[in-house]
Structure formats: C-alpha cells, structure tokens
Design a protein around this motif. Structure first.
Motif, PDB file in Angstrom:
ATOM      1  N   HIS A   1       0.794  -1.132  -0.035  1.00 40.39           N
ATOM      2  CA  HIS A   1       0.067  -0.089  -0.141  1.00 40.39           C
ATOM      3  C   HIS A   1       0.903   1.407   0.071  1.00 40.39           C
ATOM      4  O   HIS A   1       2.373   1.216   0.114  1.00 40.39           O
ATOM      5  N   GLN A   2       0.188   2.397  -0.330  1.00 36.41           N
ATOM      6  CA  GLN A   2       1.141   3.560  -0.353  1.00 36.41           C
ATOM      7  C   GLN A   2       1.548   4.102   0.971  1.00 36.41           C
ATOM      8  O   GLN A   2       0.988   3.999   1.950  1.00 36.41           O
ATOM      9  N   VAL A   3       2.718   4.562   1.024  1.00 39.93           N
ATOM     10  CA  VAL A   3       3.475   4.953   2.085  1.00 39.93           C
ATOM     11  C   VAL A   3       3.173   6.307   2.396  1.00 39.93           C
ATOM     12  O   VAL A   3       3.052   7.220   1.635  1.00 39.93           O
ATOM     13  N   PRO A   4       2.591   6.396   3.554  1.00 38.16           N
ATOM     14  CA  PRO A   4       1.881   7.764   4.138  1.00 38.16           C
ATOM     15  C   PRO A   4       3.301   8.762   4.563  1.00 38.16           C
ATOM     16  O   PRO A   4       3.921   8.911   5.323  1.00 38.16           O
ATOM     17  N   PHE A   5       3.478   9.513   3.424  1.00 37.72           N
ATOM     18  CA  PHE A   5       4.568  10.518   3.585  1.00 37.72           C
ATOM     19  C   PHE A   5       4.318  11.788   2.601  1.00 37.72           C
ATOM     20  O   PHE A   5       3.916  11.382   1.675  1.00 37.72           O
ATOM     21  N   GLY A   6       4.332  12.752   3.304  1.00 35.26           N
ATOM     22  CA  GLY A   6       4.059  14.254   2.493  1.00 35.26           C
ATOM     23  C   GLY A   6       2.630  14.250   2.088  1.00 35.26           C
ATOM     24  O   GLY A   6       1.776  13.929   2.854  1.00 35.26           O
ATOM     25  N   ILE A   7       2.450  14.997   1.087  1.00 34.91           N
ATOM     26  CA  ILE A   7       1.253  15.079   0.581  1.00 34.91           C
ATOM     27  C   ILE A   7       0.509  14.011  -0.109  1.00 34.91           C
ATOM     28  O   ILE A   7       1.133  13.240  -0.769  1.00 34.91           O
ATOM     29  N   LEU A   8      -0.781  13.821   0.386  1.00 31.11           N
ATOM     30  CA  LEU A   8      -1.532  12.728   0.078  1.00 31.11           C
ATOM     31  C   LEU A   8      -2.752  12.744  -0.806  1.00 31.11           C
ATOM     32  O   LEU A   8      -3.578  14.067  -0.249  1.00 31.11           O
ATOM     33  N   PRO A   9      -3.068  12.321  -1.704  1.00 32.75           N
ATOM     34  CA  PRO A   9      -2.509  10.987  -2.334  1.00 32.75           C
ATOM     35  C   PRO A   9      -1.404  11.430  -3.420  1.00 32.75           C
ATOM     36  O   PRO A   9      -0.462  10.682  -3.592  1.00 32.75           O
ATOM     37  N   PHE A  10      -1.531  12.528  -4.050  1.00 35.13           N
ATOM     38  CA  PHE A  10      -0.228  12.862  -4.894  1.00 35.13           C
ATOM     39  C   PHE A  10       0.155  14.399  -4.456  1.00 35.13           C
ATOM     40  O   PHE A  10      -0.547  15.115  -4.432  1.00 35.13           O
TER      41      PHE A  10
END
Length: 438
Positions: free
Chosen positions: A173-182
């Motif tokens: 799954h997507q690593v939770p870092f910075g601005i999400l989702p993009f």
C-alpha cells in the motif's frame, strides 16, 4: 393421540357400565370423542402448514416466528409446545467493484532525434485492472498494470475497518509521507516521485485514523513491494541492486500527522508533517546502514483553488564496499535505474484552478502549474528541476492530461542526472495522456 382418546373412552364407558347408564350420558361421551378427533385433525393440519413454511422462512434475512396455535387447541391439549421457527443468519452480500483504465500517450520530445524527426510519437501508456470492495468490515484493494515493456503490481492489500472508521491495512500500500494522495496535479508528477518520496508503495502494515480535523498514520514496511531489489519492472521508485550499488531498503517506519483547518467548509487547509526511518542493507558488504527523511507540507483547497507547498530533507548512509560511490544511491522503476544524490533538500510549489465547464459534455477542467526542485548537498552538483504547465479535462469516463513539461538535469530527460554531473540545460516534452476509466 388416538390411543389416548380410546383410553379416555374406555375409562368413561367402564365407569358408566358399573351403574345405570342414562341415554343422555352416552350421548355426552360420543360428543366428547368426536370433539377430541376434530382437535387432532386440526393439530395435524397446523403441523403440515408449519413444515411447508420452513424453507421460505430460512430464506428471509430477518427473524420470523410461525403462527401461534389457537386458544382452542391450547386448551384441549395440555403440555403442547408453541410452534416457532427462525431464519438462519444470512452473510452480508460482498460489495466488490472491478474497474480499470486504458491510457494512451501522444508525445513530442525535443531531446530525442527520432521524436523530432517523426514530429512526435504515440503509444500505449498503461492498461490496468482494479479490484476494490468490502465484506462486512474486511476491506480489499488491488491493482495490476500492463505496460508495453513490463507488467507489475501497483498495490494489493487487505484491511479491517474498526467501529470508529479507522483502518488497518496489510500488504502493498501507499507509504504515508508528505502530501497525499499525490504531490502533483499532472500525469508526469514531480521531483519527489522520482526520488521514491511520493506515491511510493511498499510491503508492510499501516494504521490510519481521523479524529475530527486530525488525521494520523503509522506504518511499518519490511521491504519494497516486490521483495526483489534487482527487479526493475516496478511502479514505485526504490533502492535497487544494480552494478556497484547493491543497496535495498528494509525495516522502514513511517509516521504522518496532519491537521485540517476549516474542515467541512469551502476553504480547507491541511498542514502536516511526516517522518520515515529505515535500514539500508548492502548485499555486497552484508552490512546495514540507514536512511531518514522528513517533510512538512500545506495542501490548501479554497473555492476553486488548490495550493500545494512542501519541503523535504532526506539522507542515506549506506555501508558500501570499498570503491563504491558513497555520495549517491541508485533507485529504479519502469525497467530502468539511475543515481540520486545521497543527501539533499526538495521544494514543491504547485498551484491549480478548477474552471467551471463551458460545455455540458465536459465535467471538469483543471489547469495547473507544478514546480519542484532537488537541492543537492554535493558541492558543485547541478540541481534538478521540473516545471509542468497543463490542464486535466474530464468528460464522463474519459480523462485527458495535456502537459507541457520543462526539465533541467532530470532523469528521463536526455543526459539529465539527479546525482552529480548531468547538464544545466532545459529540456522540453509535450505530453497528451488520454484515458478511459471504468
């Protein structure tokens, strides 16, 4: 029941035989026997109806009971049990959606002679399949992608949703870092993505929850998504083992905390911070180094405007064997690899505006300018920059990006380098990406 009736009749007859039997008493006995037989027939009729009703009742999702026996029957037959049936519990129907997309590119690159000579190129971008859904509190999400030069998993995880709507996800799954989702609005993304610090997917476990305006993430990743650091056919940019660079990322911890001001209003502003730390295993030296990264961001959506600001600091400290470059690490994806600066800062400034559509058959028009830059620590190194101006247009199942990209010393743009070296020259790419989504 018939035998009981006979015994009752015999008892009555025996009692009467001992004395003078009057005509009216004999008539009473016969009437009582007829009454008992009628009640017996009524009981058999109710039991037969109940057996016929059982299959129908078991198909019903709600609990139901059979009709109550009549008061007449209850009075006549002492000790009778109430007839009742209940439906078996029915499992929740799965809410699963299978979707996908088919996207094509039309491209012109001024740094490629063949593209210049042919006045552009076109081809398949990606064909992808998605599965998303929920059964009770169990969640599932997966996506597999087919490119013209490789096939790979994008993500795939199972999750559990708690009563407070928080989630636990296990898998890729997507690593939770910075601005999400993009951390970008365009189809090409920006500098953080090509460093593996945006839209990155790894194998691990993630917990996320929302408490009013606060959103938090905690995650642990054992390794990159394929557990094969030499495999370059991947979607996310990760450390890869190619040539003298034999590093891979392992045992990574992530934490992300954001607060949304004006939550639920027409002007929401998310302010947040992220951190990650991992070990870096070198297959050549059989030793572990480390890596860390930190980010602060603002993601503001006011009316039709969206402003994204982000600052990132990262550093790698691998334990390379003698002779290997220690100022850079190698990352790879999409069938290729390149070096990035071992220590650097990153800046992101993105601005977008969502126009009101002038045509009924166009649902959305969002135009943007996305800029990001890599400030390398290595003395004399040329920074890497990318700026994209363009629009995204949505019309039913069709979604199209029209982008004009300017890049200086960027990977995939001529001889650009995201480590030392490269060239201080702006390169251009005109990109139209057309996708059909279902």
């Amino acid at each position: 029941m018939k035998r009981a009736a006979m015994l009752v009749a015999a008892a009555l007859c025996g009692g009467l035989a001992g004395g003078a039997v009057q005509a009216d008493e004999q008539a009473t006995v016969e009437a009582l026997l007829q009454r008992i037989e009628a009640l017996e027939a009524r009981l058999r009729e109710l039991e037969a109806k109940d057996r016929q009703a059982l299959p129908v009742l078991r198909e019903e999702p709600a609990m139901q009971a059979a009709p109550e026996p009549t008061a007449e029957l209850m009075d006549a037959v002492s000790g009778s049990e109430r007839l009742a049936t209940a439906a078996e519990p029915v499992a929740s129907a799965p809410d699963i959606h299978v979707g996908g997309a088919l996207r094509f590119n039309l491209v012109h690159r001024d740094f490629l002679d063949s593209s210049e000579g042919k006045r552009g190129e076109s081809g398949l971008d990606v064909f992808r399949l998605n599965v998303d859904g929920k059964i009770d509190n169990i969640l599932v999400s997966a996506e597999y992608r087919f490119y013209s030069y490789m096939n790979t998993i994008h993500h795939g995880w199972l999750g559990y949703e708690f009563e407070d709507a928080s989630q636990l996800q296990v898998g890729i799954h997507q690593v939770p870092f910075g601005i999400l989702p993009f951390a970008a609005h365009n189809a090409w993304f920006g500098v953080p993505y090509y460093l593996g610090l945006a839209d990155d997917y790894d194998m691990g476990i993630r917990y996320q929850r929302q408490d009013g305006p606060w959103t938090s993430h905690l995650a642990f990743y054992k390794n990159e998504e394929l557990n094969s650091p030499a495999d370059l056919d991947r979607y996310s940019f990760d450390l890869v083992q190619v040539g003298e660079q034999q590093n891979e990322e392992i045992n990574q911890f992530n934490a992300r905390l954001v607060h949304t001001f004006g939550l639920g209003s027409s002007c929401e502003t998310e302010v947040g911070g992220s951190g990650q730390w991992s070990e870096v295993y070198n297959a050549a030296s059989d030793r572990r180094g480390d890596h860390w990264a930190a980010a602060a961001h603002i993601d503001s959506r006011c009316g039709r405007w969206n402003l994204q600001l982000q600052g990132i600091r990262y550093a790698y400290d691998p334990v390379n064997p003698a002779g290997a470059d220690t100022t850079a690490v190698r990352v790879g994806a999409f069938g290729g690899s390149y070096d990035i600066a071992g220590e650097a800062d990153v800046a992101v400034v993105n601005l977008a505006y969502n126009f009101q559509s002038p045509l009924s058959w166009i649902d959305q028009i969002t135009c943007y300018n996305d800029y990001s830059r890599l400030f390398k620590d290595e003395p004399g190194a040329i920074d890497s920059q990318i700026n994209t101006i363009g629009c995204a247009i949505g019309s039913g199942p069709l979604f199209t990006y029209i982008d004009y990209i300017l890049a200086n010393n960027m990977a995939f743009f001529g001889d650009g380098s995201m480590a030392a070296g490269g060239s201080d020259e702006w390169r251009r790419r005109f990109n139209v990406n057309i996708g059909f989504y279902w």
